[in-house]
Write a protein that holds these residues in place. Structure first.
Motif, mmCIF file in Angstrom:
data_model
loop_
_atom_site.group_PDB
_atom_site.id
_atom_site.type_symbol
_atom_site.label_atom_id
_atom_site.label_comp_id
_atom_site.label_asym_id
_atom_site.label_seq_id
_atom_site.Cartn_x
_atom_site.Cartn_y
_atom_site.Cartn_z
ATOM 1 N N HIS A 68 21.072 34.430 -12.055
ATOM 2 C CA HIS A 68 19.863 34.872 -12.572
ATOM 3 C C HIS A 68 19.865 36.167 -13.285
ATOM 4 C CE1 HIS A 68 15.425 35.352 -11.222
ATOM 5 N NE2 HIS A 68 15.723 36.044 -12.469
ATOM 6 N N ALA A 71 21.726 35.296 -16.755
ATOM 7 C CA ALA A 71 20.859 34.700 -17.599
ATOM 8 C C ALA A 71 19.903 35.711 -18.045
ATOM 9 C CB ALA A 71 20.298 33.541 -16.824
ATOM 10 N N VAL A 72 19.208 36.420 -17.455
ATOM 11 C CA VAL A 72 18.331 37.593 -17.857
ATOM 12 C C VAL A 72 18.860 38.509 -18.731
ATOM 13 C CG1 VAL A 72 16.503 39.428 -17.296
ATOM 14 C CG2 VAL A 72 17.028 36.919 -15.968
ATOM 15 N N GLY A 75 20.153 36.274 -22.041
ATOM 16 C CA GLY A 75 19.222 35.211 -22.693
ATOM 17 C C GLY A 75 19.881 34.166 -23.425
ATOM 18 N N ILE A 79 19.486 31.326 -20.296
ATOM 19 C CA ILE A 79 18.199 31.030 -19.766
ATOM 20 C C ILE A 79 17.752 29.272 -19.693
ATOM 21 C CG2 ILE A 79 15.579 31.229 -20.321
ATOM 22 C CD1 ILE A 79 16.915 33.808 -19.293
ATOM 23 N N LYS A 80 18.131 28.774 -20.630
ATOM 24 C CA LYS A 80 17.795 27.397 -20.512
ATOM 25 C C LYS A 80 18.796 26.446 -19.485
ATOM 26 C CE LYS A 80 15.522 25.939 -23.448
ATOM 27 N NZ LYS A 80 14.168 25.794 -23.317
ATOM 28 N N GLN A 83 16.928 27.398 -16.409
ATOM 29 C CA GLN A 83 15.610 26.521 -16.384
ATOM 30 C C GLN A 83 15.847 25.088 -15.739
ATOM 31 O OE1 GLN A 83 13.839 27.303 -19.889
ATOM 32 N NE2 GLN A 83 12.929 29.495 -19.420
ATOM 33 N N LEU A 103 12.944 32.241 -14.027
ATOM 34 C CA LEU A 103 13.714 32.292 -15.352
ATOM 35 C C LEU A 103 12.580 31.909 -16.218
ATOM 36 C CD1 LEU A 103 17.348 31.464 -14.705
ATOM 37 C CD2 LEU A 103 16.400 33.654 -15.233
ATOM 38 N N GLN A 104 11.572 30.835 -15.671
ATOM 39 C CA GLN A 104 10.527 30.546 -16.545
ATOM 40 C C GLN A 104 9.816 31.782 -16.791
ATOM 41 O OE1 GLN A 104 10.267 27.479 -17.683
ATOM 42 N NE2 GLN A 104 11.181 26.086 -16.037
ATOM 43 N N GLU A 106 10.629 35.154 -17.077
ATOM 44 C CA GLU A 106 11.279 36.295 -17.064
ATOM 45 C C GLU A 106 12.164 36.493 -18.477
ATOM 46 O OE1 GLU A 106 13.602 38.064 -14.205
ATOM 47 O OE2 GLU A 106 12.896 36.798 -12.438
ATOM 48 N N VAL A 107 11.703 36.069 -19.376
ATOM 49 C CA VAL A 107 12.139 36.345 -20.778
ATOM 50 C C VAL A 107 11.618 37.356 -21.578
ATOM 51 C CG1 VAL A 107 12.758 35.131 -22.938
ATOM 52 C CG2 VAL A 107 12.467 33.692 -20.975
ATOM 53 N N SER A 143 13.423 31.675 -24.467
ATOM 54 C CA SER A 143 14.689 32.062 -24.816
ATOM 55 C C SER A 143 15.334 32.026 -26.154
ATOM 56 C CB SER A 143 15.855 31.319 -23.794
ATOM 57 O OG SER A 143 15.603 29.983 -24.183
#
Length: 570
Positions: A68, A71-72, A75, A79-80, A83, A103-104, A106-107, A143
């Protein structure tokens, strides 16, 4: 796209940062692969398997939290990936999916001054020469890009037939980020292909290539615009569905201008009730629309999360219906070939009638099971599943003793894992679409029973199939009549060729035809997966995360593992 956070910016990567990004992804993957090897492979071999079992939940959570953060921070495609993992409730434990759900939302957005130059370069003009106004704060960020509300200049609005629009712009440098991320994912997939624990269940390089194709299509906004128009054409005569118009004059591969169709988010119960719309009435309509995409048109929205679907009240909808469903973001779309759709219909009909034996027969008919497969026990498993859990809604399932689901998994798990199933094409998109659809329906109505939507739909499919059979019989009769009328002439020609010695009996195309039949058999494997997932979705997806996972296990997690295992033999 998702709602935005305003506390971070996304810098444009340089060559140095892309190399560092690549190394960081590989370091993360290498470390966690090593940890997994130690606990899941080495310790059991030396008699310390109980240690791995006791620490598994903690390790899963730790991995999910670290991914997590990664990914954040990075990016892009990370992120994908997160998800996709968060939607895999069918095979992943809740310790992972729950952590990655955020993550849906938090972009972080890119500051508008970094977006403006790219947009103006793509449009070939300053923004104030195209738009009367553009809101600098994005209404949604994803993302790969972000969206801003805008108003076209009066002259442009007249040309486009639109006034209020959404300006969608890619993140600067996203092409380089995607290339680096895909290179890293391909490297990791190569590592995993040498790990028997993984390679026995999945062809990771093939899955990464499928993910790569999806991602590359998503960063081509002209492709998304074409998808939107095709989707609109499919539902042109359906007043349940709305689609934003595309302003082609100001759309390019990296900039997309669409009609602003923002309305009530499909899962916003308070807003729906305030507009006089019962959320419980939205669920079956949404499920039916998704069924139409998968079973009728074969072209489906593969990312139907709540941020991509609005409920538009009657004031903005087609007259005669109090509201409609408006879909946006057509970057991720999937296709189901006609041959596979036919198999899916048969499986759906068998599942809706709770016919375990018929379901297995349909699976056998489409060539998914090898002839030597023992289906008697599989038929018993399906019959048992339907008899005990078929027809239950989510609220009813929450009242079932979890031990019943565990007993089912123990009794039939080894059986379905051992069956020689094949992994289908388009697997990632179908599973994602159905998982998100089920989640949206259950959030709209906790007592929503998927059978209530499946059964009438399956009944209609059955009526359609009967009509098709009548048409096929008539066509075959005409073809037979044509052959009969031409037969005397063809026999005369055949005798002539035999007499003069010019008859040839060679068939050089036979090998190609056999290869084509083999490919067709592989494509029909998709029918099994959706049938299994449909059954799983009908008895799963309660609000309780732990129980939801148990339901998934009971609803053929082993079957899906069998599908993965079958892939290796392709």
């Amino acid at each position: 796209m998702t709602s935005v956070r305003r506390d971070r910016a996304d810098p444009v990567p340089g060559a140095g940062s892309t190399r560092a990004r690549y190394r960081r992804i590989l370091r993360f993957a290498a470390w966690h692969l090593a940890v997994t090897w130690w606990f899941e492979l080495f310790l059991p071999r030396v008699g310390l398997g109980k240690i791995a079992e006791r620490t598994r939940t903690t390790r899963m959570r730790r991995f999910a939290r670290r991914f997590h953060v990664l990914a954040v921070d990075l990016g892009g495609l990370m992120i994908k990936v997160g998800q996709f993992l968060s939607s895999r409730l069918d095979v992943l434990p809740p310790e992972i999916t729950k952590e990655l759900e955020g993550l849906q939302d938090e972009v972080p957005p890119v500051p508008f001054p970094a977006i403006r130059p790219l947009a103006e370069a793509e449009l070939g003009a300053p923004l104030d020469k195209v738009f009367a106004s553009v809101e600098e704060m994005p209404i949604a960020a994803a993302s790969l890009g972000q969206a801003h509300r805008a108003q076209l200049l009066p002259a442009n609005a007249a040309d486009a037939g639109l006034h209020s629009v959404v300006l969608k712009v890619q993140r600067p440098g996203i092409n380089a980020i995607v290339d680096v991320d895909l290179a890293a994912l391909r490297k990791v997939a190569g590592w995993l292909s040498h790990v028997r624990l993984v390679s026995d269940r999945a062809d990771m390089p093939a899955l990464v290539e499928e993910f790569a194709q999806i991602s590359l299509e998503e960063i081509d906004y002209l492709h998304e615009a074409a998808n939107a128009e095709r989707f609109a054409t499919d539902f042109a005569d359906d007043d349940r569905v709305g689609v934003p118009e595309v302003a082609w004059e100001w759309s390019t591969r990296r900039v997309l201008v669409l009609e602003n169709v923002a309305a009530i988010k499909i899962t916003d119960a308070e807003e729906l009730l305030a507009a006089g719309i019962d959320p419980a009435q939205v669920a079956p309509v949404f499920a039916s629309v998704m069924f139409d995409q998968l079973f009728s048109s074969g072209f489906f929205h593969a990312d139907p999360h709540p941020g991509n679907i609005f409920v538009t009240p009657a004031s903005n909808a087609t007259a005669g219906r109090p509201w409609k469903l408006t879909f946006i973001d057509f970057g991720m779309m999937g296709e189901v070939p006609a041959s596979t759709r036919s198999g899916l219909r048969k499986l759906l009909i068998a599942a809706a009638s709770r016919d375990g034996k018929g379901l297995v027969a349909a699976i056998r008919d489409v060539g998914v099971l090898v002839p030597s497969a023992d289906t008697a026990e599989l038929e018993r498993a399906m019959t048992h599943l339907f008899a005990r859990f078929g027809g239950m809604g989510f609220a009813e399932l929450r009242e079932v003793d979890p031990r019943e689901f565990l007993d089912f998994a123990v009794e039939f798990g080894d059986l379905v894992r051992s069956l020689p199933f094949q992994l289908p094409e388009n697997f990632l998109l179908i599973i994602r679409a159905m998982s998100l659809t089920s989640g949206v329906c259950s959030s709209l109505d906790a007592r929503f029973n998927l059978w209530d939507a499946v059964e009438p739909y399956a009944a209609q499919l059955l009526r359609d199939e009967r009509g098709n059979i009548v048409q096929d019989v008539a066509k075959q009769a005409l073809d037979a009549a044509g052959v009969a009328l031409g037969l005397p002439k063809r026999l005369d020609g055949l005798l002539t060729r035999i007499e003069d010695g010019s008859l040839s009996v060679a068939n050089p195309r036979l090998e190609r035809q056999m290869a084509r039949l083999d490919r067709t058999a592989q494509r029909t494997a998709a029918a099994l997966v959706f049938g299994a997932l449909l059954i799983a979705g009908s008895v799963v997806r309660g609000d309780d995360t732990l129980l939801g996972n148990l339901l998934m296990i009971a609803s053929l997690v082993p079957l899906l593992h069998g599908l993965w295992a079958g892939r290796r033999g392709l």
